[in-house]
Design a protein around this motif. Structure first.
Motif, short mmCIF file in Angstrom:
data_model
loop_
_atom_site.label_atom_id
_atom_site.label_comp_id
_atom_site.label_asym_id
_atom_site.label_seq_id
_atom_site.Cartn_x
_atom_site.Cartn_y
_atom_site.Cartn_z
N ARG A 1 19.41 9.60 -5.39
CA ARG A 1 19.67 8.58 -4.70
C ARG A 1 21.06 8.30 -4.67
NH1 ARG A 1 17.25 2.61 -7.48
NH2 ARG A 1 19.00 1.38 -6.59
N VAL A 2 21.68 7.67 -3.65
CA VAL A 2 23.02 7.28 -3.74
C VAL A 2 23.20 5.91 -4.59
CG1 VAL A 2 25.23 6.81 -2.13
CG2 VAL A 2 23.35 8.43 -1.43
N LEU A 3 24.44 6.09 -5.42
CA LEU A 3 24.63 5.20 -6.30
C LEU A 3 25.79 4.38 -5.75
CD1 LEU A 3 23.85 6.40 -9.71
CD2 LEU A 3 22.36 4.91 -8.45
N HIS A 4 26.81 5.29 -5.47
CA HIS A 4 28.05 4.60 -4.99
C HIS A 4 28.74 5.53 -4.06
CE1 HIS A 4 28.47 1.96 -8.41
NE2 HIS A 4 28.10 2.86 -9.08
N ILE A 5 29.49 4.99 -2.91
CA ILE A 5 30.44 5.60 -1.99
C ILE A 5 31.69 5.16 -2.08
CG2 ILE A 5 30.46 6.16 0.41
CD1 ILE A 5 27.77 5.39 0.82
N LEU A 6 32.51 5.82 -2.72
CA LEU A 6 33.74 5.30 -3.10
C LEU A 6 35.11 6.18 -2.53
CD1 LEU A 6 33.62 5.62 -6.98
CD2 LEU A 6 33.09 3.40 -5.53
N PRO A 7 35.62 5.39 -1.25
CA PRO A 7 36.59 6.08 -0.42
C PRO A 7 37.74 6.24 -1.44
CG PRO A 7 35.84 3.64 0.52
CD PRO A 7 35.32 3.85 -0.89
N GLN A 8 38.42 7.41 -1.05
CA GLN A 8 39.54 7.78 -1.76
C GLN A 8 40.72 7.81 -0.83
OE1 GLN A 8 38.34 11.94 -2.23
NE2 GLN A 8 37.23 11.57 -4.23
N GLU A 9 40.95 8.07 0.36
CA GLU A 9 42.09 7.80 1.13
C GLU A 9 41.42 7.91 2.73
OE1 GLU A 9 45.23 10.48 0.44
OE2 GLU A 9 44.11 12.30 1.21
N SER B 1 28.33 11.94 -23.34
CA SER B 1 30.08 11.76 -22.94
C SER B 1 30.27 11.78 -21.43
CB SER B 1 30.49 12.90 -23.73
OG SER B 1 30.23 12.95 -25.10
N ASP B 2 30.66 10.61 -20.81
CA ASP B 2 30.79 10.63 -19.52
C ASP B 2 32.26 10.77 -19.24
OD1 ASP B 2 28.07 9.97 -19.62
OD2 ASP B 2 28.51 7.61 -19.83
N ILE B 3 32.50 11.34 -18.17
CA ILE B 3 33.69 11.84 -17.71
C ILE B 3 34.08 11.24 -16.11
CG2 ILE B 3 35.31 13.75 -16.99
CD1 ILE B 3 33.38 15.62 -18.89
N ALA B 4 35.57 10.68 -16.02
CA ALA B 4 35.69 10.16 -14.84
C ALA B 4 37.31 10.26 -14.71
CB ALA B 4 35.56 8.59 -14.69
N VAL B 5 37.55 11.26 -13.27
CA VAL B 5 38.94 11.79 -13.27
C VAL B 5 39.54 11.06 -12.03
CG1 VAL B 5 40.27 13.75 -12.52
CG2 VAL B 5 38.47 13.82 -14.10
N ALA C 1 42.27 6.68 -7.09
CA ALA C 1 41.12 6.77 -6.69
C ALA C 1 40.24 7.79 -7.50
CB ALA C 1 40.93 7.37 -5.30
N LEU C 2 38.93 7.51 -7.42
CA LEU C 2 37.96 8.30 -8.39
C LEU C 2 37.57 9.71 -7.72
CD1 LEU C 2 36.32 8.48 -10.96
CD2 LEU C 2 34.42 7.67 -9.71
N HIS C 3 38.08 10.95 -8.35
CA HIS C 3 38.04 12.17 -7.62
C HIS C 3 36.80 13.12 -8.34
CE1 HIS C 3 41.34 12.60 -4.71
NE2 HIS C 3 41.74 11.52 -5.17
#
Length: 424
Positions: free
Chosen positions: A118-126, A208-212, A217-219
């Motif tokens: 299920r789609v949780l987030h749609i985050l625009p980068q550029e 352990s959750d990772i976010a770059v 913007a989140l990549h």
């Protein structure tokens, strides 16, 4: 009032925040309760999870002096998936409108996703307009072709539904389901770090959750299913002590680097059953803990290298979460990652900051920040709709500018017509 509910593996935390007139957030209520119904971010016992949520919510209600009706809830676990996607559309009227942005994001998310996700987030980068790249907000810009790069985050349908089911059984609504590390990023990272390139590591009890983040913007997002519970299990197995005693020993005496622990300090370790307690040096305990922390950091480093982002985070590593509190955790991380590492606490300046300025509350404070942003967007949209409605009503109620003459003009014309007729 905005409520954030962090349903974690070891603890459920409920925070109540009030949005002030200046837009800042003040925490007015805190509730927490141990969690026994979760394992690695996934519900394994609904009844136990419901009880933990109820206790935490009741405690927060009592402190805040209000009734909680709905919450923003965090979600984590190995079922989380993410990918980067690209969409292209033609600009309709030569100028980018809100409709064009919505269409290009819809085009970017038109990728095959498993039926159990299920789609949780749609985050625009550029965005790209024709040959111009690196655009953050294309609204109102002129162009022919609009492109968008987005980051899609999905979660297992059943895992998310089970969390929502537990909340609804407590008589609460769900305002939004937010990825745990995305919420932690809002409370733990600065805008400069996000722009330069940084990796957030939220080390909890189960995962352990990772976010770059790169260029603001989140990549990349990922989950490593090894965290604080494995450290506790290692201590329990190595020292042959019950799990609850192993957790107490970990919190009070453990250290992530053996070079920081003294060989002279002796600890009394409770044994299983009626056996007599045994003695062990703090240095020997630290050797057990250090091996597991090294494994966690090496798994994260392997994930960063596999994804190709290990060389694109000049701002280094930011660690947060309850397991990051251990002495020497940041120093060992610098040794493994070979880059700057800092321990982050939530950025909360108003309301109970002495309690909330702790990595344990990173996700729950981030949920409040995320919810306040959504509330602002909703208020703006509501304001725009009300303005449009007011204009429409005004145009309906206002007298129309018709070409028909008024009553006095009609009467004058009739008199003039009668005068001409009388002289002809």
């Amino acid at each position: 009032m905005i409520v954030g509910l962090d349903v974690g593996t070891s603890k459920v935390i409920c925070l109540v925040g009030e949005v002030l007139a200046d837009g800042s957030l003040e925490i007015v209520g805190i509730g927490s309760h141990s969690s026994k119904g979760m394992k690695r971010g996934v519900v394994i016992n609904i009844e136990s999870t419901v009880q933990s949520i109820q206790r935490a919510v009741e405690e927060a209600e009592l402190m805040a002096g209000c009734n909680i009706h709905s919450v923003y809830v965090s979600v984590a676990g190995s079922h989380i998936r993410s990918l980067n996607s690209h969409g292209i559309v033609a600009v309709k009227d030569g100028e980018v409108q809100t409709e064009d942005i919505e269409r290009v994001i819809d085009a970017a998310q038109a990728v095959p996703i498993s039926s159990d996700q299920r789609v949780l987030h749609i985050l625009p980068q550029e965005y790209h307009i024709d040959s111009q790249e690196g655009i953050k907000d294309p609204l109102g810009m002129s162009g022919v072709r609009l492109e968008a790069n987005v980051h899609l985050i999905t979660g297992a349908v059943n895992a998310v539904m089970n969390v929502e089911k537990c909340i609804k059984r407590c008589g609460l609504g769900v305002d939004g389901v937010i990825l745990s590390q995305l919420a932690s990023s809002d409370s733990s990272l600065s805008e400069d770090e996000k722009d330069l390139g940084v990796c957030l590591i939220d080390i909890g009890a189960g995962t352990s959750d990772i976010a770059v983040w790169i260029d603001g913007a989140l990549h990349h997002t990922a989950v490593v299913p090894v965290a604080g519970d494995q450290v506790t299990n290692d201590i329990s197995m190595a020292l042959r002590t019950p799990t609850q005693h192993a957790e107490e020993i970990k919190v009070k005496y453990a250290c992530a680097m053996s070079s920081m622990a003294s060989t002279d300090q002796v600890l009394q370790v409770p044994s299983v059953g009626d056996r007599q307690p045994r003695s062990i040096t703090r240095h020997a305990l630290t050797e057990v803990v250090e091996a597991r922390y090294e494994e966690i950091y090496n798994l994260i480093l392997d994930e960063l290298r596999r994804s190709g982002y290990a060389e694109r985070i000049p701002a280094g590593i930011v660690i947060t979460g309850g397991t990051s509190l251990m002495e020497g955790a940041a120093d060992l991380a610098e040794k493994v990652f070979q880059m700057p590492v800092r321990l982050s606490v939530p950025d909360c300046t108003k309301g109970m900051s002495d309690i909330v300025d702790n990595p344990i509350y990173s996700t729950s404070v981030g949920l409040l920040a995320y919810g306040s942003k959504e509330a602002d967007v909703a208020e703006i949209a509501k304001g725009m709709m009300s303005k449009t409605q007011t204009k429409r009503e005004a145009s309906i109620l206002a007298p129309k500018n018709e070409t028909k003459p008024s009553f006095s003009a009609t009467k004058a014309w009739q008199k003039l017509k009668h005068w001409f007729q009388s002289y002809i």
